[in-house]
Design an enzyme around this catalytic site. Structure first.
Site, PDB file in Angstrom:
ATOM      1  N   TRP A 133       0.800  -1.228   0.000  1.00 25.67           N
ATOM      2  CA  TRP A 133       0.000   0.000   0.000  1.00 25.67           C
ATOM      3  C   TRP A 133       0.833   1.279   0.000  1.00 25.67           C
ATOM      4  O   TRP A 133       0.289   2.369  -0.145  1.00 25.67           O
ATOM      5  CB  TRP A 133      -0.958   0.032   1.195  1.00 25.67           C
ATOM      6  CG  TRP A 133      -0.337  -0.306   2.533  1.00 25.67           C
ATOM      7  CD1 TRP A 133      -0.419  -1.511   3.172  1.00 25.67           C
ATOM      8  CD2 TRP A 133       0.437   0.544   3.403  1.00 25.67           C
ATOM      9  NE1 TRP A 133       0.270  -1.478   4.373  1.00 25.67           N
ATOM     10  CE2 TRP A 133       0.801  -0.218   4.541  1.00 25.67           C
ATOM     11  CE3 TRP A 133       0.874   1.872   3.334  1.00 25.67           C
ATOM     12  CZ2 TRP A 133       1.563   0.296   5.592  1.00 25.67           C
ATOM     13  CZ3 TRP A 133       1.639   2.385   4.372  1.00 25.67           C
ATOM     14  CH2 TRP A 133       1.966   1.597   5.482  1.00 25.67           C
ATOM     15  N   ASN A 134       2.149   1.192   0.173  1.00 24.00           N
ATOM     16  CA  ASN A 134       2.874   2.449   0.421  1.00 24.00           C
ATOM     17  C   ASN A 134       3.110   3.293  -0.833  1.00 24.00           C
ATOM     18  O   ASN A 134       3.116   4.511  -0.752  1.00 24.00           O
ATOM     19  CB  ASN A 134       4.175   2.204   1.203  1.00 24.00           C
ATOM     20  CG  ASN A 134       5.073   1.181   0.578  1.00 24.00           C
ATOM     21  OD1 ASN A 134       4.607   0.224  -0.037  1.00 24.00           O
ATOM     22  ND2 ASN A 134       6.356   1.371   0.709  1.00 24.00           N
ATOM     23  N   LYS A 157      -2.301  -7.567  -8.694  1.00 29.77           N
ATOM     24  CA  LYS A 157      -3.229  -7.352  -7.576  1.00 29.77           C
ATOM     25  C   LYS A 157      -2.615  -6.387  -6.561  1.00 29.77           C
ATOM     26  O   LYS A 157      -1.780  -6.767  -5.755  1.00 29.77           O
ATOM     27  CB  LYS A 157      -3.577  -8.674  -6.879  1.00 29.77           C
ATOM     28  CG  LYS A 157      -4.745  -8.475  -5.913  1.00 29.77           C
ATOM     29  CD  LYS A 157      -4.667  -9.318  -4.685  1.00 29.77           C
ATOM     30  CE  LYS A 157      -3.737  -8.864  -3.615  1.00 29.77           C
ATOM     31  NZ  LYS A 157      -4.160  -7.658  -2.874  1.00 29.77           N
ATOM     32  N   GLY A 207       6.147  -6.746  -0.374  1.00 26.04           N
ATOM     33  CA  GLY A 207       5.362  -6.608   0.855  1.00 26.04           C
ATOM     34  C   GLY A 207       6.187  -7.011   2.053  1.00 26.04           C
ATOM     35  O   GLY A 207       7.416  -6.952   2.029  1.00 26.04           O
ATOM     36  N   SER A 208       5.506  -7.438   3.097  1.00 23.92           N
ATOM     37  CA  SER A 208       6.179  -7.725   4.362  1.00 23.92           C
ATOM     38  C   SER A 208       6.888  -9.076   4.321  1.00 23.92           C
ATOM     39  O   SER A 208       6.557  -9.947   3.509  1.00 23.92           O
ATOM     40  CB  SER A 208       5.146  -7.724   5.486  1.00 23.92           C
ATOM     41  OG  SER A 208       4.203  -8.758   5.245  1.00 23.92           O
ATOM     42  N   GLU A 229      10.393  -8.937  -2.821  1.00 21.86           N
ATOM     43  CA  GLU A 229      10.966  -7.643  -2.395  1.00 21.86           C
ATOM     44  C   GLU A 229      10.304  -7.313  -1.066  1.00 21.86           C
ATOM     45  O   GLU A 229       9.134  -6.915  -1.030  1.00 21.86           O
ATOM     46  CB  GLU A 229      10.644  -6.549  -3.427  1.00 21.86           C
ATOM     47  CG  GLU A 229      11.151  -6.844  -4.822  1.00 21.86           C
ATOM     48  CD  GLU A 229      12.633  -6.574  -5.002  1.00 21.86           C
ATOM     49  OE1 GLU A 229      13.220  -5.885  -4.139  1.00 21.86           O
ATOM     50  OE2 GLU A 229      13.200  -7.048  -6.003  1.00 21.86           O
ATOM     51  N   LEU A 230      11.038  -7.496   0.027  1.00 21.49           N
ATOM     52  CA  LEU A 230      10.390  -7.458   1.348  1.00 21.49           C
ATOM     53  C   LEU A 230      10.869  -6.277   2.191  1.00 21.49           C
ATOM     54  O   LEU A 230      11.371  -5.302   1.661  1.00 21.49           O
ATOM     55  CB  LEU A 230      10.634  -8.804   2.032  1.00 21.49           C
ATOM     56  CG  LEU A 230      10.256 -10.021   1.174  1.00 21.49           C
ATOM     57  CD1 LEU A 230      10.562 -11.328   1.890  1.00 21.49           C
ATOM     58  CD2 LEU A 230       8.795  -9.971   0.742  1.00 21.49           C
ATOM     59  N   CYS A 263      10.178   1.021   2.033  1.00 22.24           N
ATOM     60  CA  CYS A 263      11.009  -0.111   2.463  1.00 22.24           C
ATOM     61  C   CYS A 263      12.443   0.335   2.710  1.00 22.24           C
ATOM     62  O   CYS A 263      13.114  -0.173   3.596  1.00 22.24           O
ATOM     63  CB  CYS A 263      10.956  -1.219   1.421  1.00 22.24           C
ATOM     64  SG  CYS A 263      11.422  -0.655  -0.221  1.00 22.24           S
ATOM     65  N   GLU A 361      10.891  -3.949  11.704  1.00 22.10           N
ATOM     66  CA  GLU A 361      10.683  -2.869  10.748  1.00 22.10           C
ATOM     67  C   GLU A 361       9.733  -1.850  11.376  1.00 22.10           C
ATOM     68  O   GLU A 361       8.746  -2.217  12.012  1.00 22.10           O
ATOM     69  CB  GLU A 361      10.080  -3.414   9.448  1.00 22.10           C
ATOM     70  CG  GLU A 361       9.974  -2.355   8.379  1.00 22.10           C
ATOM     71  CD  GLU A 361       9.496  -2.929   7.045  1.00 22.10           C
ATOM     72  OE1 GLU A 361       8.567  -3.750   7.045  1.00 22.10           O
ATOM     73  OE2 GLU A 361      10.050  -2.524   6.006  1.00 22.10           O
TER      74      GLU A 361
HETATM   75  P1  NAD Z   1       1.694  -7.116   3.183  1.00 23.49           P
HETATM   76  O1  NAD Z   1       2.693  -8.201   3.150  1.00 23.49           O
HETATM   77  O2  NAD Z   1       0.747  -7.052   4.315  1.00 23.49           O
HETATM   78  O3  NAD Z   1       0.785  -7.155   1.861  1.00 23.49           O
HETATM   79  C1  NAD Z   1       1.326  -7.062   0.571  1.00 23.49           C
HETATM   80  C2  NAD Z   1       0.354  -7.644  -0.439  1.00 23.49           C
HETATM   81  O4  NAD Z   1       0.204  -9.034  -0.200  1.00 23.49           O
HETATM   82  C3  NAD Z   1      -1.056  -7.073  -0.406  1.00 23.49           C
HETATM   83  O5  NAD Z   1      -1.476  -6.873  -1.730  1.00 23.49           O
HETATM   84  C4  NAD Z   1      -1.874  -8.186   0.242  1.00 23.49           C
HETATM   85  O6  NAD Z   1      -3.227  -8.214  -0.145  1.00 23.49           O
HETATM   86  C5  NAD Z   1      -1.156  -9.398  -0.281  1.00 23.49           C
HETATM   87  N1  NAD Z   1      -1.319 -10.635   0.512  1.00 23.49           N
HETATM   88  C6  NAD Z   1      -1.621 -10.765   1.830  1.00 23.49           C
HETATM   89  N2  NAD Z   1      -1.597 -12.075   2.170  1.00 23.49           N
HETATM   90  C7  NAD Z   1      -1.271 -12.768   1.052  1.00 23.49           C
HETATM   91  C8  NAD Z   1      -1.077 -14.149   0.767  1.00 23.49           C
HETATM   92  N3  NAD Z   1      -1.181 -15.094   1.716  1.00 23.49           N
HETATM   93  N4  NAD Z   1      -0.745 -14.508  -0.484  1.00 23.49           N
HETATM   94  C9  NAD Z   1      -0.597 -13.584  -1.456  1.00 23.49           C
HETATM   95  N5  NAD Z   1      -0.771 -12.266  -1.249  1.00 23.49           N
HETATM   96  C10 NAD Z   1      -1.101 -11.856   0.001  1.00 23.49           C
HETATM   97  O7  NAD Z   1       2.535  -5.769   3.052  1.00 23.49           O
HETATM   98  P2  NAD Z   1       2.003  -4.270   3.187  1.00 23.49           P
HETATM   99  O8  NAD Z   1       1.686  -4.011   4.625  1.00 23.49           O
HETATM  100  O9  NAD Z   1       0.977  -3.982   2.158  1.00 23.49           O
HETATM  101  O10 NAD Z   1       3.307  -3.440   2.773  1.00 23.49           O
HETATM  102  C11 NAD Z   1       4.294  -3.046   3.648  1.00 23.49           C
HETATM  103  C12 NAD Z   1       5.493  -3.956   3.550  1.00 23.49           C
HETATM  104  O11 NAD Z   1       5.993  -3.957   2.210  1.00 23.49           O
HETATM  105  C13 NAD Z   1       6.661  -3.490   4.397  1.00 23.49           C
HETATM  106  O12 NAD Z   1       7.223  -4.601   5.048  1.00 23.49           O
HETATM  107  C14 NAD Z   1       7.634  -2.925   3.384  1.00 23.49           C
HETATM  108  O13 NAD Z   1       8.965  -2.920   3.784  1.00 23.49           O
HETATM  109  C15 NAD Z   1       7.404  -3.827   2.229  1.00 23.49           C
HETATM  110  N6  NAD Z   1       7.885  -3.193   0.994  1.00 23.49           N
HETATM  111  C16 NAD Z   1       9.001  -3.680   0.384  1.00 23.49           C
HETATM  112  C17 NAD Z   1       9.508  -3.050  -0.752  1.00 23.49           C
HETATM  113  C18 NAD Z   1      10.749  -3.531  -1.456  1.00 23.49           C
HETATM  114  O14 NAD Z   1      10.990  -3.125  -2.594  1.00 23.49           O
HETATM  115  N7  NAD Z   1      11.573  -4.361  -0.846  1.00 23.49           N
HETATM  116  C19 NAD Z   1       8.863  -1.924  -1.256  1.00 23.49           C
HETATM  117  C20 NAD Z   1       7.745  -1.450  -0.588  1.00 23.49           C
HETATM  118  C21 NAD Z   1       7.254  -2.098   0.521  1.00 23.49           C
END
Ligand code: NAD
Length: 475
Positions: A133-134, A157, A207-208, A229-230, A263, A361
């Protein structure tokens, strides 16, 4: 389909309602995209590039509603517009990579001179892209654009926390039917995300770490690659002799830009003891000069915390640090304005490695500052922990910064600046430790990773008969 809502971070009101796609609906979309993929791949990179350029122009025509949607979901205006600029600009960046691509040539065999081979690059038919979402638009398109250019179909998605931009992007996509045949953006939650992984041949996930692990396990079960990319917990090391004005500018921007919801945000600062007090004083002064973009969005530098639960995480980390003896020099309170939640840049001192703010984080504008006595100690502390996304070093000279930077266990190190990966996308990098998996999304690999190598091997001599391998005649 299931109903879900989205919250406006400036008002706290859930004022958007949409549909989360269920697995059968995701399967239908995936089947449609697969139907179009072979034609898309066959038309070649130059032709695909023209289609992507047309999409870039369509995004520009729809920039107002897309920007307004991003603005509402994130509570910030300039970055919303930069997201669109960055996506459109990235198409020309990839165009340069494609232009530099030499066509594969036949290579004569060394071991078997009668045999020669050539590489054919075959796209993964369907790439699933799941994003956070960021930066709602940018972090999906950063993978979708090179995957499409490589000849893949893409099912994207975005996060359910920030879904408003999807409808205007679909409207832009509808103006480029050749692309709409192989690119779809769907709304939904984790269940929808799991269905995307089940439908895809390759998944790009941003994501996370917690969700990334689940994605990796599901992808492994299907034997498809997962490019992850976490999260990060990026350190900044400031050496004696560093320009304090520049170092504090970079530390502040690297930590609080996007309200720290990035991130590659700086989340730990290690400063040589001899300059620690002067650094801290300037950092606090600069942190206090920042302004919230409330009540006027066209003002200030600090936007609201986008995700309500993130505000609770920030409050917990600050409370934990206080309880364990840290001092808050500025900021430190989650403020509620008009229903939204804000945190001013929060500078902490007296922090210790056992505090949540030094381990987990943060994803918010919190700057814990620690003094160090020796370079080895600084490197040891910076390399501590489960993350290895990126880091930064400030020194009197670039050479000195580079020497220390090479010792850091992270995928990208900014020298005499911080968080440069937020604005510079050309350097290949990978997430170290728990911060990622798979090839670089930056640089040429960002395109190449979507292409599988197929070897075409030609024999110009008569085929070797089976008899050549007979067991007979050996003693
Ligand atoms: P999140 O992991 O909660 O969600 C990310 C995405 O995953 C969402 O679209 C969500 O709907 C989906 N999702 C949730 N459960 C799932 C599953 N079981 N299977 C498949 N998809 C699923 O992350 P967030 O809170 O939206 O974003 C913040 C995180 O993203 C932070 O940890 C941040 O560091 C990381 N991030 C990393 C980078 C990078 O380039 N390394 C860039 C931006 C953000």
């Amino acid at each position: 389909m299931r109903d879900f809502t989205a919250r406006n971070p400036r008002t706290g009101v859930h004022d958007w309602r949409g549909k989360a796609l269920d697995p059968p609906e995701v399967g239908d979309v995936a089947a449609r995209l697969r139907d179009g993929q072979a034609t898309w791949e066959a038309r070649g990179a130059i032709s695909r590039l023209e289609v992507l350029r047309a999409f870039g122009q369509a995004l520009r025509r729809h920039a107002e509603p897309i920007g307004a949607a991003l603005e509402t979901d994130t509570g910030r205006r300039r970055i919303a517009r930069l997201e669109i600029d960055s996506v459109v600009g990235s198409i020309e960046g990839w165009a340069r990579v494609i232009a530099a691509d030499a066509p594969p040539a036949w290579v004569q065999g060394r071991g078997l001179p009668s045999v020669r081979h050539i590489t054919a690059w075959k796209a993964y038919p369907l790439v699933g892209v799941i994003s956070p979402w960021n930066f709602p638009l940018l972090l999906g398109m950063i993978d979708a654009v090179p995957a499409l250019l490589a000849g893949c179909a893409v099912l994207m998605k975005p996060s359910e926390v920030t879904p408003r931009f999807v409808a205007p992007v679909i409207a832009a996509l509808a103006e480029v039917p050749d692309l709409a045949a192989v690119f779809a953006v769907v709304t939904g939650d984790g269940i929808t995300g799991q269905a995307v992984i089940d439908a895809a041949d390759c998944v790009c996930f941003t994501g996370s770490v917690a969700t990334g692990r689940k994605v990796a396990v599901q992808a492994a079960g299907r034997l498809i690659p997962a490019f992850l990319e976490l999260g990060g917990k990026d350190p900044l090391i400031v050496l004696q002799g560093a320009d304090l004005e520049a170092a504090t500018d970079a530390a502040l921007r690297g930590s609080v830009l996007s309200t720290g919801q990035a991130c590659q945000s700086i989340e730990r600062i290690y400063v040589a003891r001899s300059i620690h007090d002067a650094f801290l004083a300037r950092l606090v002064q600069k942190a206090e000069a920042t302004r919230l973009n409330w009540p006027d969005i066209a003002f200030g530098e600090i936007g609201p915390i986008i995700f309500d639960r993130q505000a609770d995480i920030l409050a917990t980390q600050i409370a934990d640090a206080r309880d364990k003896g840290a001092r808050v020099l500025t900021g430190g309170e989650i403020e509620t304005h008009g229903g939204g939640r804000w945190l001013r840049p929060t500078v902490l001192t007296g922090v210790t490695p056992d505090m949540l703010v030094m381990r987990d984080e943060t994803f918010g504008p919190i700057l814990p500052v620690v003094a160090f006595d020796t370079l080895d100690e600084a490197v040891l502390m910076a390399n501590d922990g489960e993350y290895g996304l990126s880091g930064a070093v400030f020194a009197a000279s670039l050479d000195e910064a580079e020497t220390i930077g090479r010792r850091l266990l992270a995928g990208a190190i900014s020298l005499n600046d911080a968080a440069l990966t937020a604005i510079f996308f050309e350097a290949a990098k990978q997430g170290f430790k728990s911060s990622g998996l798979g090839p670089s999304r930056m640089g040429e690999d960002g395109y190449r990773r979507f292409l599988r190598r197929q070897a075409l091997i030609a024999n110009t001599a008569p085929p070797v008969p089976l008899g050549a391998f007979s067991e007979e005649g050996l003693t």
